[in-house]
Design a protein around this motif. Structure first.
Motif, PDB file in Angstrom:
ATOM      1  N   SER A 164      38.137  51.924  28.448  1.00 18.77           N
ATOM      2  CA  SER A 164      37.828  50.717  29.013  1.00 18.77           C
ATOM      3  C   SER A 164      38.676  50.611  30.033  1.00 18.77           C
ATOM      4  CB  SER A 164      37.991  49.434  27.686  1.00 18.77           C
ATOM      5  OG  SER A 164      36.951  49.711  26.815  1.00 18.77           O
ATOM      6  N   ARG A 165      39.789  50.972  29.903  1.00 15.53           N
ATOM      7  CA  ARG A 165      40.805  50.645  30.886  1.00 15.53           C
ATOM      8  C   ARG A 165      40.614  51.596  32.249  1.00 15.53           C
ATOM      9  NH1 ARG A 165      45.042  51.273  28.280  1.00 15.53           N
ATOM     10  NH2 ARG A 165      45.689  53.375  28.865  1.00 15.53           N
ATOM     11  N   ILE A 166      40.160  52.701  31.979  1.00 15.54           N
ATOM     12  CA  ILE A 166      39.933  53.640  33.130  1.00 15.54           C
ATOM     13  C   ILE A 166      38.709  53.604  33.694  1.00 15.54           C
ATOM     14  CG2 ILE A 166      41.852  54.907  32.540  1.00 15.54           C
ATOM     15  CD1 ILE A 166      39.750  56.950  31.641  1.00 15.54           C
ATOM     16  N   ALA A 167      37.707  52.780  33.063  1.00 13.37           N
ATOM     17  CA  ALA A 167      36.302  53.016  33.344  1.00 13.37           C
ATOM     18  C   ALA A 167      35.993  52.443  34.916  1.00 13.37           C
ATOM     19  CB  ALA A 167      35.384  51.965  32.215  1.00 13.37           C
ATOM     20  N   PRO A 168      36.703  51.641  35.267  1.00 14.61           N
ATOM     21  CA  PRO A 168      36.199  51.266  36.632  1.00 14.61           C
ATOM     22  C   PRO A 168      36.391  52.161  37.475  1.00 14.61           C
ATOM     23  CG  PRO A 168      36.965  49.451  35.486  1.00 14.61           C
ATOM     24  CD  PRO A 168      37.141  50.519  34.578  1.00 14.61           C
ATOM     25  N   GLY A 169      37.423  53.037  37.591  1.00 15.29           N
ATOM     26  CA  GLY A 169      38.069  53.969  38.336  1.00 15.29           C
ATOM     27  C   GLY A 169      37.166  55.033  38.382  1.00 15.29           C
ATOM     28  N   ILE A 170      36.837  55.695  37.023  1.00 17.91           N
ATOM     29  CA  ILE A 170      36.116  56.680  36.937  1.00 17.91           C
ATOM     30  C   ILE A 170      34.540  56.573  37.656  1.00 17.91           C
ATOM     31  CG2 ILE A 170      35.104  58.289  35.098  1.00 17.91           C
ATOM     32  CD1 ILE A 170      38.018  58.577  35.487  1.00 17.91           C
TER      33      ILE A 170
ATOM     34  N   ASN B 246      32.467  52.485  27.604  1.00 12.88           N
ATOM     35  CA  ASN B 246      32.940  51.203  26.940  1.00 12.88           C
ATOM     36  C   ASN B 246      33.492  50.284  27.998  1.00 12.88           C
ATOM     37  OD1 ASN B 246      33.349  49.900  24.640  1.00 12.88           O
ATOM     38  ND2 ASN B 246      35.485  50.564  24.390  1.00 12.88           N
ATOM     39  N   LEU B 247      32.801  50.319  28.947  1.00  8.01           N
ATOM     40  CA  LEU B 247      33.217  49.167  29.960  1.00  8.01           C
ATOM     41  C   LEU B 247      33.168  47.526  29.429  1.00  8.01           C
ATOM     42  CD1 LEU B 247      33.927  48.693  33.273  1.00  8.01           C
ATOM     43  CD2 LEU B 247      31.399  48.335  33.525  1.00  8.01           C
ATOM     44  N   PRO B 248      34.184  46.727  29.765  1.00  9.96           N
ATOM     45  CA  PRO B 248      34.303  45.552  28.995  1.00  9.96           C
ATOM     46  C   PRO B 248      33.253  44.769  29.637  1.00  9.96           C
ATOM     47  CG  PRO B 248      36.403  46.290  29.754  1.00  9.96           C
ATOM     48  CD  PRO B 248      35.454  47.165  30.249  1.00  9.96           C
ATOM     49  N   ALA B 249      32.493  43.895  28.727  1.00 11.11           N
ATOM     50  CA  ALA B 249      31.386  42.828  29.229  1.00 11.11           C
ATOM     51  C   ALA B 249      31.388  42.294  30.433  1.00 11.11           C
ATOM     52  CB  ALA B 249      30.618  42.107  28.065  1.00 11.11           C
ATOM     53  N   PRO B 250      32.586  41.583  30.808  1.00 10.13           N
ATOM     54  CA  PRO B 250      32.734  40.873  31.960  1.00 10.13           C
ATOM     55  C   PRO B 250      32.843  41.950  33.364  1.00 10.13           C
ATOM     56  CG  PRO B 250      34.387  40.118  30.460  1.00 10.13           C
ATOM     57  CD  PRO B 250      33.646  41.541  29.970  1.00 10.13           C
ATOM     58  N   GLY B 251      32.807  43.190  33.011  1.00 12.19           N
ATOM     59  CA  GLY B 251      32.883  44.197  34.174  1.00 12.19           C
ATOM     60  C   GLY B 251      31.750  44.615  34.936  1.00 12.19           C
ATOM     61  N   TYR B 252      30.626  44.406  34.227  1.00 12.26           N
ATOM     62  CA  TYR B 252      29.460  44.871  34.706  1.00 12.26           C
ATOM     63  C   TYR B 252      28.795  44.128  35.915  1.00 12.26           C
ATOM     64  CZ  TYR B 252      28.894  47.415  30.392  1.00 12.26           C
ATOM     65  OH  TYR B 252      28.989  48.417  29.409  1.00 12.26           O
ATOM     66  N   VAL B 253      29.149  42.798  36.136  1.00 13.60           N
ATOM     67  CA  VAL B 253      28.571  42.203  37.273  1.00 13.60           C
ATOM     68  C   VAL B 253      29.426  42.674  38.297  1.00 13.60           C
ATOM     69  CG1 VAL B 253      28.639  40.010  38.212  1.00 13.60           C
ATOM     70  CG2 VAL B 253      27.707  40.586  35.987  1.00 13.60           C
ATOM     71  N   TRP B 254      30.898  42.701  38.308  1.00 15.77           N
ATOM     72  CA  TRP B 254      31.740  42.892  39.445  1.00 15.77           C
ATOM     73  C   TRP B 254      31.469  44.636  39.647  1.00 15.77           C
ATOM     74  CZ3 TRP B 254      33.624  39.489  41.977  1.00 15.77           C
ATOM     75  CH2 TRP B 254      33.935  38.215  41.208  1.00 15.77           C
TER      76      TRP B 254
ATOM     77  N   GLY C 182      37.717  42.365  37.982  1.00 15.00           N
ATOM     78  CA  GLY C 182      36.543  41.475  37.288  1.00 15.00           C
ATOM     79  C   GLY C 182      36.556  42.091  35.700  1.00 15.00           C
ATOM     80  N   ALA C 183      36.657  43.014  35.264  1.00 13.55           N
ATOM     81  CA  ALA C 183      36.464  43.563  33.855  1.00 13.55           C
ATOM     82  C   ALA C 183      37.688  42.843  33.325  1.00 13.55           C
ATOM     83  CB  ALA C 183      36.770  45.055  33.702  1.00 13.55           C
ATOM     84  N   GLU C 184      38.750  42.726  33.596  1.00 18.23           N
ATOM     85  CA  GLU C 184      40.006  41.828  33.096  1.00 18.23           C
ATOM     86  C   GLU C 184      40.254  40.569  33.406  1.00 18.23           C
ATOM     87  OE1 GLU C 184      43.456  44.344  34.267  1.00 18.23           O
ATOM     88  OE2 GLU C 184      42.678  46.169  33.503  1.00 18.23           O
ATOM     89  N   GLY C 185      39.330  39.831  34.103  1.00 22.43           N
ATOM     90  CA  GLY C 185      39.299  38.506  34.074  1.00 22.43           C
ATOM     91  C   GLY C 185      40.314  38.045  35.219  1.00 22.43           C
ATOM     92  N   GLN C 186      40.682  38.986  36.208  1.00 21.36           N
ATOM     93  CA  GLN C 186      41.686  38.426  37.097  1.00 21.36           C
ATOM     94  C   GLN C 186      41.100  38.156  38.451  1.00 21.36           C
ATOM     95  OE1 GLN C 186      44.276  41.785  37.571  1.00 21.36           O
ATOM     96  NE2 GLN C 186      44.933  42.032  35.387  1.00 21.36           N
TER      97      GLN C 186
END
Length: 218
Positions: A45-51, A118-126, A181-185
């Protein structure tokens, strides 16, 4: 210009550099990552955006040498350069065709691949937003690199070496936007930087690409 865009779209698909190749490579990257880093869902989940962003970047890189090489080989590029069409517009259309056949499918497929990491749900839009804003810059920068290496034998490796450093800012801010975006920042800064890179590349690089092409065609 519309006829040129339609022609480039058909050539990209027929030459094997279209939808399927980029998506297949993107999927391979996403599938192999859990094998290399382990199946821990928290880590993925943590590295999903970068990958996901790295996979999209490499998928775009696969078909860059086809943007101008086919037209160079059959002499179409010479005809287009001597036609009434502005060469800057021709380059811009080729960048658009590359984005439609490579970047756009990645934007659409990214949420599905995000499930595998396992990308966090809030991260899909971003994630979708970051790829939609950032991938056009990859196509425009890639077209500039293709213009620099057009006509060179085995120029694919040189093209990759030239383009990859130019891709780094887009990769950094695109992955950072998706991560925040995935972490709500707060996402304003990476979004503005990513948009600035894309709009700057679209505004300037077609002219640079056209200039390089004129030099190579002499």
């Amino acid at each position: 210009m519309i006829a040129l865009l339609t022609r480039d779209l058909k050539l990209a698909v027929r030459a094997g550099g279209g939808f399927g190749l980029g998506l297949a490579f993107f999927l391979i990257v996403v599938i192999l990552v859990p094998f290399s880093v382990g199946p821990e869902s928290v880590l993925l989940s943590r590295i999903a955006p970068g990958i996901l962003w790295l996979g999209a970047l490499l998928a775009c890189l696969l078909s860059l040498d086809r943007i101008l090489a086919l037209d160079w080989e059959d002499g179409t590029l010479d005809l287009v350069a001597t036609s009434p069409l502005p060469l800057e517009g021709v380059v811009a259309v080729k960048s658009l065709a590359h984005w439609i056949t490579t970047g756009l499918p990645l934007v659409i497929a990214a949420p599905v691949f995000g499930l595998l990491l396992n990308l966090p749900a809030p991260g899909y839009v971003w994630l979708i937003l970051s790829l939609a804003v950032g991938t056009p810059a990859l196509s425009v920068v890639g077209t500039f690199g293709a213009a620099l290496t057009v006509g060179l034998k085995r120029g694919g490796l040189l093209l990759s070496l030239l383009v990859l450093p130019l891709y780094v800012p887009t990769l950094i801010f695109g992955a950072e936007l998706a991560r925040r975006g995935a972490e709500g920042q707060a996402t304003t800064t990476p979004l503005l930087m990513l948009a600035g890179i894309t709009f700057g590349a679209i505004a300037l690089l077609p002219f640079a690409s056209a200039l390089v092409l004129r030099i190579n065609l002499r």
